[in-house]
Design an enzyme around this catalytic site. Structure first.
Site, PDB file in Angstrom:
ATOM      1  CD  GLU A  93      11.196  -7.897  -0.028  1.00 59.60           C
ATOM      2  OE1 GLU A  93      12.402  -7.827   0.225  1.00 59.60           O
ATOM      3  OE2 GLU A  93      10.344  -7.295   0.617  1.00 59.60           O
ATOM      4  CB  CYS A 106       4.800 -11.463   3.062  1.00 65.14           C
ATOM      5  SG  CYS A 106       4.464  -9.705   2.956  1.00 65.14           S
ATOM      6  CB  CYS A 113       1.683   1.734  -3.150  1.00 64.87           C
ATOM      7  SG  CYS A 113       0.055   1.900  -2.369  1.00 64.87           S
ATOM      8  CB  CYS A 117       1.295   5.475   3.896  1.00 60.26           C
ATOM      9  SG  CYS A 117      -0.310   4.742   3.526  1.00 60.26           S
ATOM     10  CB  CYS A 120       4.733   3.214   3.220  1.00 60.84           C
ATOM     11  SG  CYS A 120       4.888   1.810   2.103  1.00 60.84           S
ATOM     12  CD  GLU A 173      -4.994  -0.861  -0.367  1.00 58.69           C
ATOM     13  OE1 GLU A 173      -4.387  -0.590   0.675  1.00 58.69           O
ATOM     14  OE2 GLU A 173      -5.877  -1.746  -0.410  1.00 58.69           O
ATOM     15  CB  SER A 226      -2.757  -0.084   7.232  1.00 58.74           C
ATOM     16  OG  SER A 226      -2.206  -1.301   6.794  1.00 58.74           O
ATOM     17  CG  HIS A 228      -0.773   3.105  10.115  1.00 61.73           C
ATOM     18  ND1 HIS A 228      -0.084   2.040  10.639  1.00 61.73           N
ATOM     19  CD2 HIS A 228      -0.980   2.791   8.806  1.00 61.73           C
ATOM     20  CE1 HIS A 228       0.127   1.137   9.707  1.00 61.73           C
ATOM     21  NE2 HIS A 228      -0.422   1.557   8.586  1.00 61.73           N
ATOM     22  CG  ASN A 307      10.813  -1.825   9.323  1.00 67.52           C
ATOM     23  OD1 ASN A 307      11.430  -2.208  10.307  1.00 67.52           O
ATOM     24  ND2 ASN A 307       9.866  -2.552   8.767  1.00 67.52           N
ATOM     25  CB  CYS A 350       9.575  -7.346   6.197  1.00 70.39           C
ATOM     26  SG  CYS A 350       8.371  -8.236   5.243  1.00 70.39           S
TER      27      CYS A 350
HETATM   28  N1  SAH Z   1      -1.119  -1.441   1.168  1.00 64.78           N
HETATM   29  C1  SAH Z   1      -1.533  -2.335   2.171  1.00 64.78           C
HETATM   30  C2  SAH Z   1      -0.665  -3.578   2.279  1.00 64.78           C
HETATM   31  C3  SAH Z   1       0.826  -3.409   2.129  1.00 64.78           C
HETATM   32  S1  SAH Z   1       1.663  -2.547   3.399  1.00 64.78           S
HETATM   33  C4  SAH Z   1      -1.631  -1.630   3.507  1.00 64.78           C
HETATM   34  O1  SAH Z   1      -1.184  -0.504   3.622  1.00 64.78           O
HETATM   35  O2  SAH Z   1      -2.181  -2.227   4.420  1.00 64.78           O
HETATM   36  C5  SAH Z   1       1.732  -3.758   4.703  1.00 64.78           C
HETATM   37  C6  SAH Z   1       1.910  -3.149   6.090  1.00 64.78           C
HETATM   38  O3  SAH Z   1       3.238  -2.597   6.250  1.00 64.78           O
HETATM   39  C7  SAH Z   1       0.941  -2.003   6.340  1.00 64.78           C
HETATM   40  O4  SAH Z   1       0.324  -2.107   7.600  1.00 64.78           O
HETATM   41  C8  SAH Z   1       1.857  -0.816   6.285  1.00 64.78           C
HETATM   42  O5  SAH Z   1       1.308   0.250   6.974  1.00 64.78           O
HETATM   43  C9  SAH Z   1       3.130  -1.348   6.878  1.00 64.78           C
HETATM   44  N2  SAH Z   1       4.295  -0.496   6.615  1.00 64.78           N
HETATM   45  C10 SAH Z   1       4.552   0.222   5.503  1.00 64.78           C
HETATM   46  N3  SAH Z   1       5.715   0.911   5.636  1.00 64.78           N
HETATM   47  C11 SAH Z   1       6.207   0.587   6.848  1.00 64.78           C
HETATM   48  C12 SAH Z   1       7.382   0.974   7.555  1.00 64.78           C
HETATM   49  N4  SAH Z   1       8.271   1.806   7.041  1.00 64.78           N
HETATM   50  N5  SAH Z   1       7.566   0.468   8.779  1.00 64.78           N
HETATM   51  C13 SAH Z   1       6.678  -0.416   9.299  1.00 64.78           C
HETATM   52  N6  SAH Z   1       5.552  -0.816   8.690  1.00 64.78           N
HETATM   53  C14 SAH Z   1       5.306  -0.311   7.472  1.00 64.78           C
HETATM   54 FE1  SF4 Z   2       0.619   1.768  -0.171  1.00 61.54          FE
HETATM   55 FE2  SF4 Z   2       0.269   0.240   2.002  1.00 61.54          FE
HETATM   56 FE3  SF4 Z   2       2.572   1.599   1.594  1.00 61.54          FE
HETATM   57 FE4  SF4 Z   2       0.347   2.924   2.209  1.00 61.54          FE
HETATM   58  S1  SF4 Z   2       1.427   1.428   3.510  1.00 61.54           S
HETATM   59  S2  SF4 Z   2       1.819   3.477   0.602  1.00 61.54           S
HETATM   60  S3  SF4 Z   2      -1.179   1.718   1.153  1.00 61.54           S
HETATM   61  S4  SF4 Z   2       1.802  -0.082   0.367  1.00 61.54           S
END
Ligand code: SAH
Ligand code: SF4
Length: 389
Positions: A93, A106, A113, A117, A120, A173, A226, A228, A307, A350
């Site tokens: 996307e 974006c 990935c 996480c 995610c 990532e 990131s 968290h 989300n 998003c």
């Molecule tokens: N992999 C990279 C970039 C993509 S994720 C990273 O982790 O930084 C982009 C952002 O969206 C990251 O900060 C991630 O932690 C956040 N993200 C992922 N899943 C999410 C969710 N379910 N709700 C809110 N933010 C989320």
């Molecule tokens: Fe990958 Fe970023 Fe999602 Fe973590 S938050 S699983 S690093 S896309």
């Protein structure tokens, strides 16, 4: 027959080398690059100041191909999402978010990935593959010129640029797909391509420490990390990569990066998870983490309301909690923003849409669902709004 070279895969130096192979001087590469990245040309016949013989040669050996658009959806507020086919049932996307004085794109760097996480949905899909340079820069190429076409703005440097900022915050990532990501970044910054300033290009990482150092050397752009979590025990459970690169190493890498960064702070992203990482004690621990006497890291915080998606077993912190958490950071002098996403449903949030996509049938369903939700919840549904508190 040999495969056609996709010119979107080549950085400025590689394009010069490619032209040399064809017996052409370096300035031809610059011309070609401008046609592609400044005029959005996908067709060699359009490149009228190149010799006809060169155009004919290119037609038989090269192509300019971005990933095919599966769907293209614009909300009433101008947010536009494209779902792109990257082959074998994988889709990524790309999202354009217009704001008053800027337009942010974006983009994704991987299909799926491997970091996995806990919060995610992209991670939950597992890793499919790295995107190529052409698939990464192709998102910007496609989006910039599609946006211009929609608005009737001419291509080329004279036409008003639609995308002024890029964030690598889509799927994947970026630092685990390092070389293609850096090549794409170089094209974003190149004056004969998009000419974006380093400050307007942000790479977001879950914390691949050695690659943060490598990025500092090869292409330092603005960095978002990131985070968290405020301690290793908590972060180990949320971002598994933390077991390999714990917080003390991550913080030291952030500090080192600042010597090369175009901005004098790191942005820390922090996903707000109800009862998991959102207490006052966590906020105080975060302050201590980034403001400790030995290794303080100048930073801003961006709090992201989670989300939710069904398999996660997690829920979003309520607004009051998020504000109280932000207040503790701000009282310690840390600039803190809360990123607000409209609508609670995961399907349209998003970065979550393509992560769920496995085939085109599902894509259609999801795009329909998105349209329904926007009707039901209003035009802002699915849109990200930055709010300064
Ligand atoms: N992999 C990279 C970039 C993509 S994720 C990273 O982790 O930084 C982009 C952002 O969206 C990251 O900060 C991630 O932690 C956040 N993200 C992922 N899943 C999410 C969710 N379910 N709700 C809110 N933010 C989320
Ligand atoms: Fe990958 Fe970023 Fe999602 Fe973590 S938050 S699983 S690093 S896309």
């Amino acid at each position: 027959m040999t495969a056609l070279t996709n010119l979107l895969d080549l950085d400025p130096e590689q394009l010069i080398a490619y032209c040399a192979e064809l017996g052409e001087k370096p300035f031809r590469a610059k011309q070609l690059q401008r046609w592609i990245h400044q005029f959005g040309a996908g067709d060699f016949d359009a490149m009228t100041d190149l010799a006809k013989s060169l155009r004919e040669k290119l037609k038989t050996r090269a192509t300019i191909a971005a990933p095919a658009v599966i769907s293209d959806h614009t909300s009433a507020d101008g947010t536009r999402k494209w779902l792109l086919d990257v082959g074998q049932g994988n889709a990524v996307e790309t999202v354009f978010i217009p704001e008053e004085n800027r337009g942010t794109l974006c983009i994704s760097t991987q299909a799926g990935c491997a970091v996995n996480c806990r919060f995610c949905s992209t991670g939950k899909q597992g890793f499919s593959r790295n995107l190529s340079v052409g698939e990464i820069i192709g998102q910007l190429w496609m989006a910039e010129f599609e946006l211009r076409k929609t608005k009737g703005i001419e291509p080329g440097p004279k036409g008003e640029r639609q995308i002024t900022n890029v964030v690598m915050m889509g799927m994947g990532e970026p630092l685990l797909n390092f070389e293609p990501t850096v090549t794409a970044l170089k094209l974003m910054l190149d004056d004969n391509a998009y000419g974006l300033s380093r400050r307007r290009v942000t790479l977001s990482t879950s914390g691949v420490v050695p690659m943060i150092d490598k990025l500092a050397q090869e292409c330092p752009v603005a960095l978002a990390v990131s985070l968290h979590a405020s301690n290793d025990g908590l972060r180990d459970g949320l971002v598994p990569l933390n077991k390999k690169y714990p917080l003390v190493e991550l913080m030291a890498a952030c500090k080192r990066y600042l010597d090369y960064a175009p901005r004098d702070f790191i942005t820390f992203e922090y996903c707000m998870l109800d009862g998991v990482n959102d207490t006052d004690a966590h906020a105080r621990e975060l302050v201590a983490l980034v403001q400790n006497a030995v290794n303080p890291v100048p930073c801003k915080f961006n709090l992201i309301p989670f989300n939710p998606f069904p398999e996660s077993g997690l829920t979003r912190s309520n607004n009051g909690r998020i504000k109280a958490f932000a207040q503790i950071l701000m009282d310690a002098g840390i600039v803190t923003t809360i990123r607000k996403t409209r609508g609670d449903d995961i399907d349209a949030a998003c970065g979550q849409l393509a992560g769920e996509v496995q085939d085109r049938t599902r894509v259609q369903e999801r795009m329909q669902k998105m349209a329904e939700y926007q009707k039901k919840f209003g035009k802002d549904f699915g849109r990200i709004v930055e709010v300064r508190t």
